[in-house]
Design a protein around this motif. Structure first.
Motif, PDB file in Angstrom:
ATOM      1  N   SER A 266      -2.404  15.305  -2.094  1.00 32.07           N
ATOM      2  CA  SER A 266      -1.622  14.642  -1.044  1.00 32.07           C
ATOM      3  C   SER A 266      -2.379  13.461  -0.453  1.00 32.07           C
ATOM      4  N   THR A 267      -3.669  13.634  -0.260  1.00 32.40           N
ATOM      5  CA  THR A 267      -4.488  12.544   0.292  1.00 32.40           C
ATOM      6  C   THR A 267      -4.485  11.347  -0.643  1.00 32.40           C
ATOM      7  N   GLN A 268      -4.643  11.598  -1.962  1.00 26.83           N
ATOM      8  CA  GLN A 268      -4.644  10.502  -2.931  1.00 26.83           C
ATOM      9  C   GLN A 268      -3.308   9.766  -2.943  1.00 26.83           C
ATOM     10  N   ILE A 269      -2.231  10.519  -2.896  1.00 33.44           N
ATOM     11  CA  ILE A 269      -0.902   9.902  -2.925  1.00 33.44           C
ATOM     12  C   ILE A 269      -0.660   9.093  -1.657  1.00 33.44           C
ATOM     13  N   GLU A 270      -1.044   9.645  -0.524  1.00 31.97           N
ATOM     14  CA  GLU A 270      -0.817   8.955   0.748  1.00 31.97           C
ATOM     15  C   GLU A 270      -1.566   7.629   0.820  1.00 31.97           C
ATOM     16  N   LYS A 271      -2.767   7.589   0.265  1.00 31.79           N
ATOM     17  CA  LYS A 271      -3.520   6.331   0.243  1.00 31.79           C
ATOM     18  C   LYS A 271      -2.787   5.272  -0.565  1.00 31.79           C
ATOM     19  N   ALA A 272      -2.278   5.676  -1.722  1.00 28.64           N
ATOM     20  CA  ALA A 272      -1.561   4.735  -2.577  1.00 28.64           C
ATOM     21  C   ALA A 272      -0.254   4.287  -1.929  1.00 28.64           C
ATOM     22  N   VAL A 273       0.441   5.211  -1.269  1.00 33.90           N
ATOM     23  CA  VAL A 273       1.691   4.863  -0.589  1.00 33.90           C
ATOM     24  C   VAL A 273       1.415   3.863   0.531  1.00 33.90           C
ATOM     25  N   GLU A 275      -1.015   1.696   0.663  1.00 28.63           N
ATOM     26  CA  GLU A 275      -1.293   0.400   0.050  1.00 28.63           C
ATOM     27  C   GLU A 275      -0.008  -0.259  -0.451  1.00 28.63           C
ATOM     28  N   ALA A 276       0.881   0.543  -1.040  1.00 30.36           N
ATOM     29  CA  ALA A 276       2.147  -0.003  -1.543  1.00 30.36           C
ATOM     30  C   ALA A 276       2.998  -0.535  -0.407  1.00 30.36           C
ATOM     31  N   THR A 277       2.980   0.174   0.699  1.00 32.23           N
ATOM     32  CA  THR A 277       3.762  -0.259   1.857  1.00 32.23           C
ATOM     33  C   THR A 277       3.237  -1.588   2.398  1.00 32.23           C
ATOM     34  N   LYS A 278       1.927  -1.694   2.495  1.00 35.45           N
ATOM     35  CA  LYS A 278       1.326  -2.943   2.982  1.00 35.45           C
ATOM     36  C   LYS A 278       1.645  -4.105   2.057  1.00 35.45           C
ATOM     37  N   ALA A 279       1.622  -3.833   0.768  1.00 31.15           N
ATOM     38  CA  ALA A 279       1.863  -4.886  -0.224  1.00 31.15           C
ATOM     39  C   ALA A 279       3.352  -5.069  -0.526  1.00 31.15           C
ATOM     40  N   LEU A 318       6.263   9.461  -3.686  1.00 32.73           N
ATOM     41  CA  LEU A 318       5.796   8.169  -4.168  1.00 32.73           C
ATOM     42  C   LEU A 318       6.461   7.048  -3.373  1.00 32.73           C
ATOM     43  N   PRO A 319       6.008   5.809  -3.534  1.00 35.21           N
ATOM     44  CA  PRO A 319       6.630   4.683  -2.804  1.00 35.21           C
ATOM     45  C   PRO A 319       7.990   4.309  -3.390  1.00 35.21           C
ATOM     46  N   LEU A 320       8.876   5.281  -3.473  1.00 41.32           N
ATOM     47  CA  LEU A 320      10.219   5.098  -4.018  1.00 41.32           C
ATOM     48  C   LEU A 320      11.250   5.356  -2.934  1.00 41.32           C
ATOM     49  N   TYR A 321      12.321   4.587  -2.937  1.00 38.69           N
ATOM     50  CA  TYR A 321      13.426   4.858  -2.032  1.00 38.69           C
ATOM     51  C   TYR A 321      14.727   4.816  -2.831  1.00 38.69           C
ATOM     52  N   SER A 322      15.644   5.687  -2.477  1.00 39.38           N
ATOM     53  CA  SER A 322      16.867   5.828  -3.249  1.00 39.38           C
ATOM     54  C   SER A 322      17.728   4.575  -3.178  1.00 39.38           C
ATOM     55  N   ALA A 323      18.282   4.220  -4.322  1.00 39.38           N
ATOM     56  CA  ALA A 323      19.188   3.072  -4.374  1.00 39.38           C
ATOM     57  C   ALA A 323      20.593   3.452  -3.927  1.00 39.38           C
ATOM     58  N   MET A 324      20.817   4.734  -3.612  1.00 36.25           N
ATOM     59  CA  MET A 324      22.110   5.206  -3.124  1.00 36.25           C
ATOM     60  C   MET A 324      21.932   5.884  -1.772  1.00 36.25           C
ATOM     61  N   ASP A 325      22.906   5.712  -0.907  1.00 41.38           N
ATOM     62  CA  ASP A 325      22.885   6.386   0.388  1.00 41.38           C
ATOM     63  C   ASP A 325      23.164   7.876   0.208  1.00 41.38           C
ATOM     64  N   PRO A 326      22.699   8.719   1.148  1.00 42.67           N
ATOM     65  CA  PRO A 326      22.978  10.153   1.066  1.00 42.67           C
ATOM     66  C   PRO A 326      24.481  10.427   1.037  1.00 42.67           C
ATOM     67  N   PRO A 412       0.430   0.630 -11.909  1.00 37.11           N
ATOM     68  CA  PRO A 412      -0.891   0.822 -12.516  1.00 37.11           C
ATOM     69  C   PRO A 412      -2.048   0.341 -11.648  1.00 37.11           C
ATOM     70  N   ASP A 413      -1.774  -0.541 -10.696  1.00 43.63           N
ATOM     71  CA  ASP A 413      -2.845  -1.021  -9.817  1.00 43.63           C
ATOM     72  C   ASP A 413      -3.113  -0.083  -8.643  1.00 43.63           C
TER      73      ASP A 413
END
Length: 454
Positions: A266-273, A275-279, A318-326, A412-413
């Motif tokens: 979870s810690t590893q994923i949160e760090k990447a998320v 970074e993805a959010t910032k970028a 992951l830094p993914l968000y759904s392309a469809m509304d609930p 990959p980055d």
């Protein structure tokens, strides 16, 4: 199981549950009008037992020390908002009776244990939970392997063919030992057959444990434990179940390695998320369901009810968000044309069947390739951002193990592929029956890339 409905009383106890099960209490030291903040979205606070005073993943001496401080005044006092599980006996106040009950748990003595169930309501079980276990899914057996009740599972509310075909490599001896319920009902337990199998504990989800079945089980002396298994319910999922069952069954030592693993990944994923959010590298996605026995086109998305499909739970870490509304219950029939019109940046096929039926890698690729061919005009296909995961793995307990590997294919980055592979290997070595097997040789444990599929 005892369900407590908290009713507003003038001085001592409580105010009733609101909205999603939150409630207000008064303690014996005066008004405590804050609402409790049950943490349902963090892998560092998954233990749902009252007695988990410090809101971590363990029931231990740290909880007792903090509770004693709340009672004798050496701590800052009890705040139901910050420490909702400190009221161990759930009577609306924190006092010496709570200390006595917590000590019983820590000493392994018989008592009533209260917990937060999937409705975010207070429920109870006899502690320690013990005896024969009934489950609805093969994924329940993975939980049993970690917690230590695998050999106690004697009953499954599925048909004979399903149980007969349980994979021997993943679930050794299960097909021979476990009695199948049979029938065509939606996994709801047959109480009479559970009694005949000497079941003492019934696990599952709302399909296996609808309200009417829960009542019948309780009257028959069978403990129905309302902890989710292969879906998320009100923010609670299978990781809550592993950690909480470990405490309920007095087998907490068995779950400590899993907790360490969960917190690390979870810690590893949160760090990447982060970074993805910032970028600003979050990507839109769709989960396209792929089942050889279910013709047509379906997607798994967030629904409007409290339950959430397991593959959605996993992927949206992951830094993914759904392309469809609930909408609806989250399992939505659609069409190729609609998917192409929505045109998400990432398409992930969520397959059902390859794991359970032990497909060869070529059979697995062929199943997904048939769907992929229809989506060649999509943005995801043109940029190489189509992938496949097995729902039976990634929509259940092991799903988090493969996220860093999947993330490394999409970003990959931000994620390291070799590290991702190591996390998958570590999970199946430590927590399953295939320890020592190279996960790259077991179909459907690793996500497939578009290149793999094509």
């Amino acid at each position: 199981m005892e369900q407590k409905t908290l009713i507003a009383v003038v001085a001592v106890v409580v105010v009733a549950a609101v909205a999603v099960g939150a409630f207000i209490m008064m303690n014996n030291g005066g008004s405590n009008s804050d609402e409790p903040e049950y943490i349902t979205d963090s892998d560092y606070n998954r233990l749902l037992v009252f007695g988990n005073v410090n809101n971590d993943n363990y029931l231990d001496q740290k909880d007792l020390k903090m509770l004693e401080g709340m009672v004798d005044g050496s701590y800052s006092g009890w705040s139901i908002k910050d420490h909702p599980y400190a009221d161990v006996n759930t009577d609306g106040k924190v006092d010496s009776a709570d200390i006595t009950l917590l000590k019983k748990f820590l000493n392994g003595e018989s008592a009533t244990m209260y917990y937060l169930d999937w409705n975010l309501e207070i429920n109870s079980v006899p502690f320690p939970l013990k005896g024969n276990v009934a489950v609805p899914y093969d994924s329940s057996l993975w939980i049993g392997q970690i917690v230590g009740f695998y050999d106690d599972v004697v009953y499954m509310s599925r048909n004979v063919e399903f149980v007969k075909n349980l994979r021997e490599d993943m679930f050794p001896g299960a097909a021979e030992r476990i009695e199948a319920q049979g029938g065509t009902q939606k996994y709801a337990y047959d109480v009479e057959r559970c009694l005949a199998a000497d079941v003492k504990i019934a696990l599952g989800d709302t399909n296996a444990l609808p309200t009417t079945t829960i009542d019948k089980l309780e009257k028959a002396g069978i403990s129905a434990v309302l902890l989710p298994e292969n879906r998320e319910h009100n923010g609670l999922n299978w990781s809550n179940s592993v950690i909480t069952l470990g405490v309920m069954m007095n087998k907490q030592e068995n779950t400590k390695e899993y907790i360490t693993y969960l917190e690390d990944v979870s810690t590893q994923i949160e760090k990447a998320v982060e970074e993805a959010t910032k970028a600003k590298e979050q990507k839109s996605y769709l989960l396209v369901y792929c089942d050889p026995y279910e013709p047509g086109w379906y997607v798994d998305i967030r629904g409007v009810d409290p339950e959430l499909y397991g593959d959605v739970v996993t992927c949206e870490k992951l830094p993914l968000y759904s392309a469809m509304d609930p909408q609806g219950d989250g399992y939505i029939q659609t069409s190729v044309e609609n998917i192409l019109a929505i045109d998400p940046e990432v398409i992930i096929f969520s397959t059902w069947g390859p794991f359970m039926e032990d497909y060869t890698i070529d059979e697995y690729k062929a199943l997904v390739h048939e769907k992929l061919d229809y989506l060649k005009e999509s943005k995801a296909y043109k940029t190489g951002q189509c992938y496949s995961i097995s729902y039976e793995v990634y929509g259940t307990l092991p799903g988090i193990a493969g996220l860093i590997y999947l993330g490394s294919q999409i970003w990959p980055d931000l994620f390291d592929e070799e590290e991702g592979l190591e996390y998958i290997q570590e999970y199946f070595d430590k927590f399953t029956a295939i320890s020592g097997t190279d996960v790259r040789t077991v179909t459907s444990l690793l996500p497939l890339t578009q290149e793999d599929i094509a």
